[in-house]
Design an enzyme around this catalytic site. Structure first.
Site, mmCIF file in Angstrom:
data_model
loop_
_atom_site.group_PDB
_atom_site.id
_atom_site.type_symbol
_atom_site.label_atom_id
_atom_site.label_comp_id
_atom_site.label_asym_id
_atom_site.label_seq_id
_atom_site.Cartn_x
_atom_site.Cartn_y
_atom_site.Cartn_z
ATOM 1 C CG ASP A 1 -0.347 0.034 2.518
ATOM 2 O OD1 ASP A 1 0.898 -0.067 2.596
ATOM 3 O OD2 ASP A 1 -1.074 0.161 3.526
ATOM 4 C CB SER A 2 4.579 1.715 -0.164
ATOM 5 O OG SER A 2 4.779 0.518 -0.898
ATOM 6 C CG ASP B 1 0.229 -4.117 2.026
ATOM 7 O OD1 ASP B 1 0.038 -4.889 2.978
ATOM 8 O OD2 ASP B 1 1.022 -3.149 2.056
ATOM 9 C CE LYS C 1 3.033 -5.839 3.833
ATOM 10 N NZ LYS C 1 2.491 -4.773 4.725
ATOM 11 C CD GLU D 1 0.496 -1.497 7.848
ATOM 12 O OE1 GLU D 1 0.140 -0.714 8.756
ATOM 13 O OE2 GLU D 1 0.991 -1.116 6.773
ATOM 14 C CD GLU E 1 7.679 -0.223 7.713
ATOM 15 O OE1 GLU E 1 6.751 -0.958 7.318
ATOM 16 O OE2 GLU E 1 7.861 0.929 7.281
#
Ligand code: KIV
Length: 297
Positions: free
Chosen positions: A56-57, A95, A124, A126, A193
Site C-alpha cells: 500500500d506504499s 497488501d 499481507k 498490519e 518494520e
C-alpha cells in the site's frame, strides 16, 4: 542471470514454500521487493526475487499521497492485477489497505479474496494481537496471510508519525509476543518494520516462520525494500534503512530534459523515427523531393 541451486528450488514460489525458509534451518535469505505494475513486476522477477509485494506504499510512491491511508481495496486490486499479469514466478503478495480488515471477519475475508482474484498468491496485513481474529478468518478461507509488525504505517495517526518501534524492553517483549501470536494464528511470514536489530533477532529466534525485515537489521530471514527506494526514483523520502542501487529519478529527469531539448531545436523526430510515403505515392501527390528514397518505408 545464471541458474543456481537457489533458482531451481525457488520457482514457482508459493506461501508454503516461503513458510519453510528459516535461515536457522539452513535456508537462503528471502528477498522481497514491492512493485505496482507489470514492468516493475517483470523487472523484479527477472532479478530473481522470491516475493513481489504490491504494497500500500503505492499510495505514497505512485499516487502521490503523504501516507498510505488513502488507498482502497479497488486500488490495490487494480495494481495487484497489473503485477500478476506479468506472470512472475515470485509469490505475489497483495497488501490489504487500511480499513479493509478492521470492521468484521466477513468483510475482511471478502477483501482478501478480492486481492486473490486479482492475482495475489497471499495477502499481507498490519498489526499484532488486535488483528489475530482477522488473520484466522483469512487463513480459514484458505488464503495465506503475511503479518506486519513494528512500525505499521497504517497506524501513523495513532503512533504519532513514522517512528521506530520496540525501543523499550516492554515494546520489545510485546513485539515478540505479537509475532508468536501471528505465527500461531497461521501467518506464513512476518514483516518487521523499523525496529532495533536486537529486537528483530529476538523475534526471528522466537518464531518458526520467516521474518522479513525493513529497517530491522540483518538478523531477519529476509529483507524487503520499496521498488522506488531501491531504484532511486523516490526523491521526497529517503528512509535511513533503504539503499539505492540506481538513480532512476535523476536519469529520468536527464532523459526527459534531453528529449525536450531535441524537440525544441528540431532534432526530434529524425528521418529514422518518421514514416514516409513511397516515392510513387509522393509523386502522385505532387510531393517531389518529399524525402530521400532510401529513407522511405
Ligand atoms: O506497503 C509496503 O510497501 C510495505 C513494505 C514497506 C513492507 O508494507
Amino acid at each position: 542471470m545464471g541458474s543456481t541451486g537457489a533458482d531451481a528450488c525457488r520457482r514457482p514460489l508459493t506461501a508454503p514454500v516461503i513458510r519453510d525458509r528459516k535461515v536457522a534451518n539452513g535456508a537462503d535469505r528471502l528477498v522481497m521487493v514491492t512493485a505496482y505494475d507489470a514492468p516493475g513486476s517483470r523487472a523484479a522477477d527477472a532479478a530473481g526475487v522470491d516475493m513481489i509485494l504490491v504494497g500500500d506504499s503505492l499510495a505514497m510512491v505512485v499516487l502521490g499521497y503523504d501516507d498510505t491511508l488513502q488507498v482502497t481495496v479497488a486500488d490495490m486490486a487494480h495494481h495487484t492485477a497489473a503485477v500478476a499479469r506479468a506472470r512472475p514466478s515470485a509469490l505475489v503478495v497483495g497488501d490489504l489497505p487500511w480499513m479493509s480488515y478492521h470492521v468484521d471477519r466477513a468483510e475482511t475475508v471478502r477483501n482478501a479474496a478480492a486481492l486473490v482474484r486479482a492475482g495475489a498468491g497471499a495477502v499481507k496485513l498490519e498489526g499484532g494481537r488486535k488483528r489475530l481474529a482477522m488473520v484466522e478468518a483469512i487463513v480459514d478461507a484458505e488464503i495465506p496471510v503475511m503479518g506486519h509488525i513494528g512500525l505499521t504505517p497504517q497506524s501513523v495517526r495513532s503512533l504519532g508519525g513514522f517512528k521506530v518501534q520496540g525501543r523499550t524492553s516492554e515494546g520489545a517483549v510485546q513485539l515478540v509476543s505479537a509475532a508468536k501470536a501471528l505465527a500461531h494464528a497461521g501467518a506464513f511470514a512476518i514483516v518487521l518494520e523499523a525496529i532495533p536489530d536486537e529486537v528483530a533477532r529476538m523475534v526471528t529466534d522466537a518464531v518458526d516462520v520467516p521474518t522479513i525485515g525493513i529497517g530491522a537489521g540483518p538478523h531477519c530471514d529476509g529483507q524487503v525494500l520499496v521498488y522506488h527506494d531501491v531504484l532511486g526514483i523516490e526523491e521526497r523520502i529517503r528512509p535511513k534503512f533503504s539503499r539505492r542501487y540506481a538513480e532512476q529519478g535523476a536519469d529520468a529527469t536527464d532523459a526527459l530534459s534531453r528529449f525536450a531539448a531535441d524537440v525544441r531545436r528540431g532534432a526530434f523526430p529524425g528521418p529514422e523515427e518518421t514514416y514516409h510515403l513511397s516515392a510513387e505515392v509522393a509523386e502522385t501527390l505532387g510531393l517531389y523531393g518529399a524525402a530521400p528514397s532510401a529513407e522511405r518505408i
